[in-house]
Write a protein that holds these residues in place. Structure first.
Motif, short mmCIF file in Angstrom:
data_model
loop_
_atom_site.label_atom_id
_atom_site.label_comp_id
_atom_site.label_asym_id
_atom_site.label_seq_id
_atom_site.Cartn_x
_atom_site.Cartn_y
_atom_site.Cartn_z
N THR A 1 3.91 5.26 4.22
CA THR A 1 2.65 5.35 3.51
C THR A 1 2.87 5.99 2.14
O THR A 1 2.20 5.64 1.19
CB THR A 1 1.61 6.17 4.30
N THR B 1 0.81 -1.22 0.00
CA THR B 1 0.00 0.00 0.00
C THR B 1 0.85 1.27 0.00
O THR B 1 0.30 2.36 -0.10
CB THR B 1 -0.96 0.02 1.21
N ARG C 1 2.88 4.18 -1.44
CA ARG C 1 2.96 4.85 -2.75
C ARG C 1 4.34 5.49 -2.87
O ARG C 1 4.67 6.39 -2.10
CB ARG C 1 1.87 5.90 -2.91
#
Length: 159
Positions: free
Chosen positions: A149, A113, A115
């Motif tokens: 994240t 997840t 990026r």
């Protein structure tokens, strides 16, 4: 307070009741104080989590005993952090980043997840090279791990 165009200028009040503009809160010394305050808060939270881990039982909201293991303390997000830095090294599932402000290194775990982008394109962690300037957003978890994240790579400035 409004300017000629009618837009409001944000203001804050300090403990003595004086008002100052939000721009003043963005001065470097105030930012450094805020970072120091946040780091102190994270350390306090880490101590609290460690105390919870050592506690065998706790009292639930209904007053009944519950085992400490019933709560997943290890996956609790203590803080969400955004930092500027440079890539120190890259592994299969991690990116080590050296903080531009403190010089500390952070081992950021990369998941499916996370990026990661460079020049407006998504890239894999292995496409980041040592020394690349980045901005990283990550969650600091109660067990001490840090999970990225988002990582945005920037082109290196030529000297």
């Amino acid at each position: 307070m409004s300017d000629a165009a009618g837009s409001a200028t944000p203001q804050t009040a300090n403990s003595s009741g004086d008002t100052t503009t939000a721009a003043r809160a963005q001065q470097p010394e105030n930012l450094e104080q805020e970072v120091a305050r946040l780091r102190e808060q994270v350390q306090r939270l880490e101590r609290e989590v460690e105390t919870l881990r050592r506690t065998e039982t706790g009292t639930g909201g209904s007053g009944t005993q519950a085992a400490a293991s019933d709560a997943d303390v290890g996956s609790t997000v203590l803080a969400s952090v955004v930092m500027q830095g440079r890539v120190a090294s890259v592994g299969k599932d991690r990116v080590v980043v050296r903080d531009a402000e403190s010089g500390d290194t952070f081992n950021l775990f990369v998941t499916n997840t996370t990026r990661i982008s460079a020049n407006g394109r998504r890239v894999s962690p292995q496409q980041l090279t040592e020394g690349t300037p980045i901005q990283a957003a990550f969650n600091y978890i109660a067990d001490g791990d840090t999970y990225a994240t988002q990582i945005q790579a920037y082109p290196s400035r030529r000297r």
